[in-house]
Scaffold this motif. Structure first.
Motif, PDB file in Angstrom:
ATOM      1  N   ILE A  50       0.836  -1.207   0.000  1.00 38.24           N
ATOM      2  CA  ILE A  50       0.000   0.000   0.000  1.00 38.24           C
ATOM      3  C   ILE A  50       0.869   1.255   0.000  1.00 38.24           C
ATOM      4  CG2 ILE A  50      -1.712   1.300   1.301  1.00 38.24           C
ATOM      5  CD1 ILE A  50      -2.774  -1.196  -0.134  1.00 38.24           C
ATOM      6  N   ILE A  51       1.968   1.245   0.755  1.00 34.75           N
ATOM      7  CA  ILE A  51       2.886   2.397   0.743  1.00 34.75           C
ATOM      8  C   ILE A  51       3.484   2.576  -0.655  1.00 34.75           C
ATOM      9  CG2 ILE A  51       5.099   3.272   1.600  1.00 34.75           C
ATOM     10  CD1 ILE A  51       4.417   2.005   4.303  1.00 34.75           C
ATOM     11  N   CYS A  91       0.816   4.033  -2.992  1.00 33.94           N
ATOM     12  CA  CYS A  91       0.626   5.473  -2.819  1.00 33.94           C
ATOM     13  C   CYS A  91       1.773   6.258  -3.457  1.00 33.94           C
ATOM     14  CB  CYS A  91       0.527   5.810  -1.326  1.00 33.94           C
ATOM     15  SG  CYS A  91      -0.960   5.159  -0.519  1.00 33.94           S
ATOM     16  N   TYR A  92       2.985   5.739  -3.359  1.00 29.88           N
ATOM     17  CA  TYR A  92       4.149   6.396  -3.971  1.00 29.88           C
ATOM     18  C   TYR A  92       4.004   6.432  -5.496  1.00 29.88           C
ATOM     19  CZ  TYR A  92       9.000   7.234  -5.373  1.00 29.88           C
ATOM     20  OH  TYR A  92      10.147   7.743  -5.945  1.00 29.88           O
ATOM     21  N   GLU A 151       1.225   6.092  -7.323  1.00 25.16           N
ATOM     22  CA  GLU A 151       0.033   6.806  -7.798  1.00 25.16           C
ATOM     23  C   GLU A 151       0.267   8.305  -7.914  1.00 25.16           C
ATOM     24  OE1 GLU A 151      -3.029   4.745  -8.717  1.00 25.16           O
ATOM     25  OE2 GLU A 151      -1.008   3.921  -8.835  1.00 25.16           O
ATOM     26  N   GLN A 152       1.215   8.833  -7.180  1.00 20.37           N
ATOM     27  CA  GLN A 152       1.502  10.262  -7.251  1.00 20.37           C
ATOM     28  C   GLN A 152       2.400  10.621  -8.436  1.00 20.37           C
ATOM     29  OE1 GLN A 152       2.323  12.165  -3.284  1.00 20.37           O
ATOM     30  NE2 GLN A 152       2.236  10.059  -2.548  1.00 20.37           N
ATOM     31  N   LEU A 205      -5.132   9.727  -5.879  1.00 23.46           N
ATOM     32  CA  LEU A 205      -5.098  10.107  -4.460  1.00 23.46           C
ATOM     33  C   LEU A 205      -5.654  11.503  -4.234  1.00 23.46           C
ATOM     34  CD1 LEU A 205      -1.649   8.636  -3.346  1.00 23.46           C
ATOM     35  CD2 LEU A 205      -3.909   7.559  -3.361  1.00 23.46           C
ATOM     36  N   THR A 228     -13.639  11.428   1.185  1.00 21.81           N
ATOM     37  CA  THR A 228     -12.924  10.744   2.267  1.00 21.81           C
ATOM     38  C   THR A 228     -13.881  10.274   3.349  1.00 21.81           C
ATOM     39  OG1 THR A 228     -10.948  12.080   1.859  1.00 21.81           O
ATOM     40  CG2 THR A 228     -11.108  10.985   3.991  1.00 21.81           C
TER      41      THR A 228
END
Length: 537
Positions: free
Chosen positions: A262-263, A266-267, A269-270, A279, A288
Motif C-alpha cells: 500500500i505504501i 501510494c508512492y 500513484e503520485q 489520491l 474521504t
C-alpha cells in the motif's frame, strides 16, 4: 469560446459539472430499459455466493475435497476484491459499456466452467475466473447509473437495487437449497447463464453511452501493488485465527507485505499520468468521509449477517433450512428506509442529514443486539434487526451517491469502485475481527463451566464448542445445552457491543460531511458553485 471552457472543465475542482463533463440526461423510458439489464446483473453478483454456499456440502461430498472447501469462497472473494478498482479505471479510460460487457462475459464463462468442474482444484480455479468478472459487475452497475442519471434524480431508481439486495439475501439460500435438492449442484452455477444472457442483450441493444477514446495506458505497477495489498489484507482476515494464529509468522508476514504494498502503491500513484485510484480524490472531504462510512457499514453489515443466524439457530432454535429468512427483518428495514430516503433526496436534493441519522441508528441497532440473551424472544430480536437494517438503509445508497457526486464524470468508475472496495474490505475485517471476539468470548464462557459439564459436552458433541452445531444440540442434556447457549449469547453481546463502538467512528465521519447540492435541473448552476467551494476546502 464555449468549447474551450468545456474542455477546461476537468481542470476545475471535482465535480457537479454534469453538462461541462458531457453528461446528457436520457429519457426515462430508455433509462428504465437499461435498468432491467443492470438489476439482473446486480442480482447475479449478489446471488452467486449465497446460492453456492447452500450447495457446498453436496459439492464437497461429490468432488472429495473437504480440506479445500474454504478456498472455493476465498478464491472468488480475492479475485473480486482485487479486480474491483481495476475495472473502475478501465471503464473510465476505455468506455464503461465495453468494460461492463466484458466483465459479464468473464463472469458467465467462469460460471459455466465452475459448473463443469471435475475436481476441487478445477472448481477453485474457475471460481477465481468468475470472481474476476464479478469485480466488474457491481462497479459497472453503479458507474453506468452515474453516467445515465443525475444524482438529484437517482433516488427514483436506487430503491430497485435495495430491493434486489433484500431479495438476494433472503432468496439466495432458498434457491440454492431447491436447486441442490431437485436438480444438481452444477445448476447453482448454470443458473447464471440465462440471466446473464438476458442482461447482455439489454445492455447491448438499449444502452447508449458516448464512446471514449483514450491514449492513456493502464498503471500496471500500481495495479499490481494494489492487488498484492488487497489480497494480503483479505487473506489476513480470512486466515487469521482460523488457519493460522494472529501472531503467527504467516499472518505477520502478510501484514508486512500488505503495508509495504500500500505504501508503494501510494508512492506510484503520485507519479503516473492515470493512477488506478487518484489520491487527489481524498483531498475532497466528502469523498474521504463517505469512504470511511462505507468501510464501517461493510464492517457492521457483514458482521451481523455472519453471526446472527448462529444465535437464531442455536439459541432460539430456528431452522437452518430457511436460514435466509432469518435475516428478513434486517433486510426489510434496509429496503423500506432506502426507498424512502431515495425519494426524499430526489424531491429535496438534500442528503447530509441521512448519513448522520443512519450512523446513529446503526449504532443503536448494534447496541440493542448486544442485549441478546437466552431469554430474548424472536419478536424482540427481529425488532432489533429492523433497527440495524434501518440504519443501513439510510447509508447504503447515500454513500455511493455522495462518492459519485464528489468526482468529475471522467472518474465515475473510480468513485464507484472505491466505494465498493471500501465496503468489501470493511466486511472482510468485520467478519474476521468479530469472529475472533466471538470465538474467544464463547470459549472463555465454556471454560468457566464445571468439569463434569465440559465432560458431558465432549461426550455428546465431540470436542466442545468447535463441534457444536444444530444437529448435535439434541444430544446435549438440558443443563449442558443451557450453558452452551449462554456462551453463544455472551459472544453475541461482545460482537455487537464492539459494533456499536465502531459505529461511533461513522457518526463522527458523517458530521464532517458538507451539503454539496446534487446536480440536476435548475440547481445545476448553484451546484457548480458549491462544488468549487467544496473542492477548495
Amino acid at each position: 469560446m464555449t468549447t474551450q471552457q468545456s474542455e477546461a472543465a476537468p481542470e476545475e475542482p471535482p465535480v457537479d459539472l454534469a453538462k461541462d463533463d458531457g453528461f446528457e440526461q436520457r429519457p426515462h423510458r430508455e433509462i428504465r430499459l437499461v435498468m432491467i439489464g443492470l438489476v439482473i446483473t446486480m442480482l447475479l453478483a449478489m446471488l452467486d455466493n449465497l446460492i453456492v454456499g447452500t450447495a457446498m456440502p453436496t459439492i464437497v461430498g461429490e468432488l472429495n475435497g473437504a480440506e479445500h472447501m474454504s478456498w472455493v469462497v476465498t478464491a472468488y472473494t480475492l479475485a473480486t476484491a482485487a479486480s474491483t478498482p481495476i475495472w473502475g479505471k478501465v471503464g473510465d479510460l476505455y468506455g464503461r459499456k465495453g468494460s461492463f460487457l466484458v466483465s459479464i462475459a468473464i463472469f458467465l464463462i467462469g460460471s459455466a466452467l465452475s459448473g463443469m468442474s471435475q475436481s476441487m482444484n478445477q472448481l477453485i480455479a474457475f471460481r477465481a475466473i468468475q470472481g474476476l468478472g464479478a469485480g466488474g459487475l457491481m462497479v459497472g452497475v453503479m458507474s453506468i447509473m452515474g453516467a445515465l442519471v443525475l444524482p438529484r434524480d437517482r433516488g427514483k431508481y436506487q430503491g430497485m437495487f435495495a430491493a434486489v439486495m433484500a431479495l438476494a439475501t433472503v432468496g439466495g439460500p432458498l434457491i440454492g437449497g431447491f436447486i441442490t435438492d431437485h436438480l444438481s449442484w452444477r445448476w447453482t452455477f448454470y443458473v447464471n447463464l440465462p440471466l446473464g444472457a438476458i442482461a447482455l442483450v439489454f445492455i447491448v441493444v438499449v444502452l447508449k453511452l458516448p464512446k471514449i477514446r483514450s491514449n492513456a495506458k493502464i498503471d500496471y505497477l500500481g495495479a499490481v501493488l494494489l492487488t498484492v495489498g488487497i489480497v494480503s489484507m483479505v487473506l489476513i482476515t480470512t486466515w487469521g485465527g482460523h488457519e493460522y494464529a494472529w501472531g503467527s509468522k504467516q499472518i505477520l508476514g502478510l501484514g508486512a507485505l500488505s503495508v509495504a504494498s500500500i505504501i508503494g502503491f501510494c508512492y506510484v500513484e503520485q507519479r503516473v499520468a492515470e493512477p488506478i485510484i487518484p489520491l487527489k480524490l481524498f483531498r475532497n472531504r466528502n469523498f474521504t468521509m463517505v469512504s470511511i462510512i462505507g468501510f464501517i457499514v461493510g464492517f457492521a453489515m457483514f458482521g451481523a449477517v455472519a453471526f446472527l443466524p448462529t444465535y437464531q439457530q442455536i439459541v432460539q432454535g430456528a431452522s437452518a433450512t430457511n436460514s435466509g429468512l432469518l435475516l428478513m427483518p434486517m433486510m426489510f428495514g434496509m429496503l423500506v428506509i432506502s426507498l424512502v430516503v431515495g425519494q426524499a433526496i430526489t424531491k429535496t436534493g438534500k442528503y447530509r442529514i441521512y448519513p448522520i441519522i443512519g450512523t446513529v441508528v446503526m449504532g443503536g441497532g448494534s447496541l440493542l443486539l448486544s442485549t441478546l440473551s437466552v431469554d430474548t424472544t424472536t419478536f424482540a430480536s427481529s425488532c432489533y434487526m429492523v433497527v440495524l437494517g434501518a440504519g443501513m438503509g439510510f447509508l447504503m445508497q447515500v454513500t455511493m451517491l455522495v462518492a459519485q457526486n464528489s468526482v468529475e464524470m471522467k472518474d465515475m468508475g473510480v468513485a464507484s469502485s472505491s466505494a465498493t472496495l471500501f465496503r468489501t474490505i470493511g466486511g472482510s475485517f468485520g467478519v474476521a475481527l468479530f469472529g475472533t471476539l466471538y470465538t474467544n468470548q464463547v470459549t472463555n464462557s465454556i471454560k468457566e463451566l464445571p468439569p463434569e459439564v465440559l465432560a458431558k459436552m465432549q461426550q455428546s458433541g465431540g470436542e466442545g464448542m468447535s463441534a457444536m452445531n444444530p444437529a448435535t444440540l439434541g444430544k446435549l442434556p438440558a443443563n449442558v445445552l443451557n450453558a452452551y447457549q449462554h456462551g453463544i449469547s455472551n459472544g453475541m453481546h461482545t460482537v455487537f457491543l464492539w459494533g456499536a463502538v465502531v459505529s461511533l467512528i461513522a457518526v463522527a465521519a458523517s458530521l464532517f460531511l458538507r451539503e454539496v447540492k446534487l446536480r440536476g435541473g435548475a440547481d445545476a448552476a448553484e451546484a457548480k458553485a458549491e462544488a468549487a467551494l467544496e473542492g477548495a476546502v
